[in-house]
Design an enzyme around this catalytic site. Structure first.
Site, PDB file in Angstrom:
ATOM      1  N   ASP A  84     -15.138  31.199 -14.597  1.00 16.86           N
ATOM      2  CA  ASP A  84     -15.383  30.096 -13.665  1.00 16.86           C
ATOM      3  C   ASP A  84     -16.857  29.713 -13.622  1.00 16.86           C
ATOM      4  OD1 ASP A  84     -15.901  32.612 -12.321  1.00 16.86           O
ATOM      5  OD2 ASP A  84     -16.053  31.487 -10.442  1.00 16.86           O
ATOM      6  N   GLU A 179     -15.477  34.550  -9.956  1.00 18.85           N
ATOM      7  CA  GLU A 179     -16.664  35.358  -9.670  1.00 18.85           C
ATOM      8  C   GLU A 179     -17.614  34.599  -8.752  1.00 18.85           C
ATOM      9  OE1 GLU A 179     -20.817  36.931 -10.404  1.00 18.85           O
ATOM     10  OE2 GLU A 179     -20.049  34.917 -10.652  1.00 18.85           O
TER      11      GLU A 179
HETATM   12 ZN   LIG Z   1     -22.250  34.679 -13.529  1.00 17.98          ZN
END
Ligand SMILES: [Zn+2]
Length: 412
Positions: A84, A179
């Site tokens: 992401d 994340e």
């Molecule tokens: Zn990163």
């Protein structure tokens, strides 16, 4: 050695897939678009011959490169990156540009005349003379955080498969969603993953080896005052709002704050204040690299709060302290071989490892406390979460070389 790999080619392809995560979403992964890239990676791994590549119900991609003959007993190590990109800057229609043979010139990004990458503002560009710099076109982020890591792990996998003469144990690959919204490891099943040690490829400058991060707590101070009609309040009213303000006012001015510290210095940081006469809360972040430093800061805040309410018998303060995350060094110190092999690998790739401390948390820190010791390695990410984000072809190749050398070093 200087090996030329498929990292950049893969990277240029991956960044065109919008994988922005979303803080507001309650789904997992937070956005379905992340699955588009994850599925594409599964196909690419299968085409490479990695038969077990697949996604679980949460979107975690796992895959195994079997050990070379005779190396089945080598500890299972793994490489992890997140797909992401930050919700802070658009990742839609990313148009990557390769600026070949960088010579110190200004890099003008065509979609926004104001977006110019200059060496004077970006001293790390000085090390890139002769290299090929990759940027976006000015309107979006690039996504080197962390598609550089993804591309490097993919290129290393390809390299290992094409060169069976390089000895290595069982290698696991993990690609994770979300994340950037702090949920990268939420459903990660370390036992099922089956690796003993891991490396995240999510760092910045070539040679960076990150083995320490902040230990972090969140603290909420709830001040209680005493409310009466303000017209008849003389000698009786105690304003919780004023107590909370007084507390914030008395916080250290010349240190211990985010705006006055760097390196190994921790801080206390009020980031939210709310309330009225009867009740007011102050939310604080506490950061330090040691448990003792964190405890000292918590005690200082408690003492300060007590001092503020002490003159008022009808006032009180209640303190809640919650653990956010811990310094992975606590775990990594028990497994020095993890860091040792990374160091050896970097040296073999002609680099001088630079130990850097992370002034924040990482998925690697969380994984370390979930039983999977995980330092973070450079991936060549610069100016992350920015329209001026950049990386270089040669740095990505270096990262691939380091991954391959880590595998070799463990197998020796
Ligand atoms: Zn990163």
């Amino acid at each position: 050695m200087g090996l030329s790999t498929s990292a950049a080619t893969r990277f240029l392809k991956y960044v065109t897939v919008d994988t922005q995560s979303d803080e507001q979403s309650e789904a997992y992964p937070s956005t379905p678009r992340q699955l588009v890239l994850l599925r594409q990676l599964v196909t690419e791994l299968q085409d490479m011959g990695v038969a077990d590549a697949g996604l679980d119900q949460y979107g975690y991609l796992t895959a195994t490169i079997p050990a070379t003959p005779g190396k089945e007993q080598v500890p299972v190590i793994s490489f992890i990156a997140h797909v992401d990109t930050s919700p802070e800057v658009s990742g839609t229609d990313v148009r990557p540009l390769v600026h070949e043979n960088y010579d110190g010139r200004d890099l003008v990004l065509p979609d926004d005349p104001g977006a110019v990458l200059r060496e004077v503002d970006n001293p790390e560009l000085a090390d890139q003379r002769g290299n090929d710099i990759i940027t976006a076109s000015g309107g979006t982020l690039l996504g080197s955080d962390d598609k550089a890591g993804v591309a490097e792990i993919m290129a290393a996998a390809e390299h290992l498969i094409r060169h069976p003469e390089i000895p290595h144990g069982t290698i696991k690959i993990g690609f994770t969603p979300d994340e950037e919204v702090g949920r990268g490891t939420q459903h990660f099943d370390t036992a099922r993953f089956g690796a003993e040690y891991a490396y995240t490829l999510d760092g910045s400058k070539v040679g960076d080896l990150e083995i320490e991060n902040f230990s972090a707590d969140a603290m909420t101070l709830t001040f209680r005052g005493f409310n009466v009609h303000p017209g008849y309040a003389k000698g009786r009213m105690v304003s919780a709002l004023k107590l909370a303000s007084e507390f914030v006012h008395r916080l250290p001015r010349h240190g211990l704050s985010p705006e006055t510290t760097d390196g190994y210095d921790g801080y206390v940081h009020p980031h939210n204040i709310q309330g009225g006469v009867e009740r007011a809360t102050v939310k604080m972040l506490l950061r330090d690299f040691t448990a003792k430093g964190l405890d000292d800061k918590a005690r200082m805040l408690a003492d300060l709060a007590d001092e503020v309410v002490r003159p008022f018998p009808s006032a009180s303060v209640q303190i809640d302290r919650k653990e956010s995350y811990r310094n992975m060094k606590e775990v990594l110190d028990r497994y020095p071989e993890v860091v040792e092999h990374a160091k050896t690998a970097m040296e073999r790739a002609g680099l001088t490892p630079r130990f850097r401390e992370i002034r924040g948390g990482t998925d690697g820190a969380r994984l370390s406390f979930m039983g999977l010791p995980t330092p973070n390695l450079f991936a060549g990410e610069h100016n992350i979460h920015s329209r001026l984000e950049w990386t270089s072809v040669q740095d990505m190749d270096k990262a691939v070389e380091v991954i391959v050398e880590i595998c070799r070093s463990w197998a020796e």
